[in-house]
Design an enzyme around this catalytic site. Structure first.
Site, PDB file in Angstrom:
ATOM      1  N   ARG A 270      51.305 -23.666  16.984  1.00  0.00           N
ATOM      2  CA  ARG A 270      50.135 -22.892  17.411  1.00  0.00           C
ATOM      3  C   ARG A 270      49.689 -21.879  16.366  1.00  0.00           C
ATOM      4  O   ARG A 270      48.707 -21.171  16.569  1.00  0.00           O
ATOM      5  CB  ARG A 270      50.429 -22.218  18.748  1.00  0.00           C
ATOM      6  N   LYS A 514      58.715 -33.299  28.332  1.00  0.00           N
ATOM      7  CA  LYS A 514      58.741 -34.428  27.402  1.00  0.00           C
ATOM      8  C   LYS A 514      59.937 -35.339  27.675  1.00  0.00           C
ATOM      9  O   LYS A 514      59.819 -36.569  27.703  1.00  0.00           O
ATOM     10  CB  LYS A 514      58.811 -33.920  25.959  1.00  0.00           C
TER      11      LYS A 514
END
Length: 552
Positions: A270, A514
């Site tokens: 990010r 995930k």
């Protein structure tokens, strides 16, 4: 970084008492009591950006006590530790040095005793050379056609940052058409493939580890689509570029090592648009503008590192946010950019803030009992005014807002821009001051002609105001000022993480989803009904399987 419980600090306790004293004071009263309030509670940065934080429910005592909190939480030392290469991301054993990507001081920065600036400058040179080739039509596709379209395949920071910047700097874009594929939903990539010519398209596969599931699924779909057009794999050398920390995984995929643009594990996703992850930015606006973006961020870095906290913009905005989040219990913040080109700013800041500070374990590995990250949301003005501003003005929630606009537009329709800015100015005023019974202008409906007095105004017409906001006015939204703005928010997030006593640079919660998805995907392929999970999850999967069998 020290492990300090903010609840145990003297300033936190003082702030609690101060909150009970000030919680019912109206912003209107604060302005009436101080004619110099705007001058005292605003900062002009670099002579062309105004940050006005005067429309907040704060006094001089509030600010001074919040600054004491920053000192007690050892913020200054933490800032220096990040900039100069201390191990900040301890749960993943990684350094945090995205600021090195825009270091224009020529000062060496060391990571594990290595001057990383040599690698940073080398990759920058490679971005400059490659973007020049593509923009100037010297890089051609497999059949000799020059590149017209770029498809950036990535997710999270590999998508949100470049997409936000490229859209924000719309007027700086060149002839190349940039497309973004992030969602594993096939609709995303299919809609892009419908628009492009395989002979003149360049795919950028952006993944830190080159193992990100969504990215690789989309990349393989793109590769199969290209193979169906050319019927051999030689096209990969001219049409596929990798941006990654792992060149081995990229070459396994079939990408030529010469087409691999590296970045490093000390760059968080990010915070990565400044690295080769920003290759699509350099291709879209040119390398010189990309460099100006970096220089703007570097300017804010210097300010954050060296400016006293009472004039330090990221620190002040972070502390004011903590004041609402942790004492008013406001929970959310709205980011309202009055610029259509900045439509992706709110999603970008959502990830930056909520993935960084959405934590519930402290740096000494204990569960905490104070609020951490606020929920970030928003929509460009003036669209938001016709969607959720009703709640801002008359709802029951306290929602601090950041209003952002440029004085000089990126278009020639001055009348449009003047109307846009009039809404910007009026909304911040309306939220702060509201409209009470006494403020209503006298009309025939509200006035008793015979008795010469104002009739009672229906309560549903009253806006109580006292809704806080910050205003950020840029001279213009150019690459340099956008770099300043992004770095400002990066440092605001870091400041809050220090004071929350959390690790801001990991994201273990993301990893759970995930890993579960991989196991459930295998279960979905099993022809029989399953019962290995909870009843709800099994019920959902089995319902899917029933209809999937009907479609076979």
């Amino acid at each position: 970084m020290k492990n300090i419980n903010p609840n145990d600090t003297k300033s936190w306790k003082v702030l609690k008492n101060h909150f009970s004293e000030i919680k019912n004071i109206h912003i209107k009263e604060l302005f009436c009591n101080d004619s110099n309030r705007f001058k005292k509670l605003s900062v002009i940065f670099n002579n062309n950006i105004l940050i006005d934080y005067s429309k907040n429910r704060i006094t001089d005592f509030t600010i001074n006590t919040l600054l004491m909190l920053a000192d007690e939480m050892n913020l200054k030392n933490s800032i220096e530790s990040m900039f100069f290469g201390s191990l900040m991301n301890k749960t993943e054993n990684r350094f945090v040095l995205h600021t090195a990507l825009r270091n224009f001081s020529n000062t060496p920065i060391f990571c594990n005793s290595k001057n990383i600036m040599l690698d940073v400058l080398s990759v920058l040179d490679k971005i400059k050379h490659f973007s020049s080739l593509v923009i100037n039509k010297k890089w051609t596709g497999y059949t000799g056609k020059y590149i017209t379209d770029i498809v950036n395949i990535g997710i999270g920071g590999s998508d949100l940052g470049p997409k936000m910047v490229i859209n924000a700097l719309h007027s700086y874009r060149n002839h190349l058409k940039i497309h973004f594929v992030s969602n594993v939903d096939g609709s995303n990539i299919l809609r892009v493939l419908e628009k492009i010519n395989p002979e003149s398209t360049l795919f950028l596969v952006v993944s830190k580890t080159f193992t990100t599931q969504e990215t690789l699924i989309n990349a393989n779909t793109a590769k199969k689509w290209m193979f169906s057009m050319f019927n051999n794999s030689k096209f990969l050398d001219q049409h596929f570029i990798a941006v990654t920390t792992d060149s081995n995984e990229a070459t396994k995929f079939g990408i030529n090592i010469k087409n691999v643009f590296l970045f490093w594990d000390w760059v968080g996703g990010r915070f990565s648009l400044w690295s080769s992850v920003g290759l699509s930015i350099a291709l879209s606006i040119g390398f010189d503008n990309f460099k100006n973006l970096l220089e703007g961020a570097y300017c804010m870095d210097k300010h954050y590192l060296s400016t006293e906290f009472n004039k330090n913009i990221p620190v002040l905005l972070a502390l004011i946010s903590i004041w609402y989040n942790n004492f008013f219990q406001s929970e959310t913040e709205a980011v309202l950019a009055y610029d259509y080109n900045m439509k992706y700013l709110s999603p970008f800041l959502q990830q930056m803030t909520m993935e960084s500070n959405g934590k519930s374990v402290s740096r000494d590995l204990k569960f905490i009992n104070w609020q951490t990250s606020p929920i970030i949301w928003g929509e460009p003005g003036t669209n938001g005014q016709h969607a959720f501003y009703q709640l801002l003005h008359q709802g029951t929630k306290l929602i601090p807002c950041d209003f952002i606009a440029a004085i000089t537009p990126q278009h020639v329709l001055k009348n449009h821009h003047e109307h846009l800015l009039s809404h910007f100015f009026s909304q911040t005023r309306a939220l702060a001051f509201g409209k009470s019974h006494d403020d209503f202008s006298i009309s025939l409906k509200d006035f008793d002609v015979c008795n010469q007095k104002v009739l009672s105004v229906e309560p549903y017409k009253i806006c109580r105001g006292n809704q806080p906001s910050n205003s950020i006015l840029l001279h213009k939204l150019d690459p340099y000022n956008l770099g300043v703005l992004i770095a400002l928010y990066e440092h605001k997030v870091f400041t809050q993480g220090v004071i929350f006593n959390i690790f801001s640079f990991d994201q273990w919660g993301v990893e759970l989803g995930k890993s579960l998805a991989k196991d459930i995907f295998i279960s979905m392929k099993d022809f029989d009904e399953i019962n290995k999970y909870d009843s709800s999850t099994c019920g959902l999967i089995n319902f899917y399987k029933y209809f999937d069998k009907l479609n076979i």
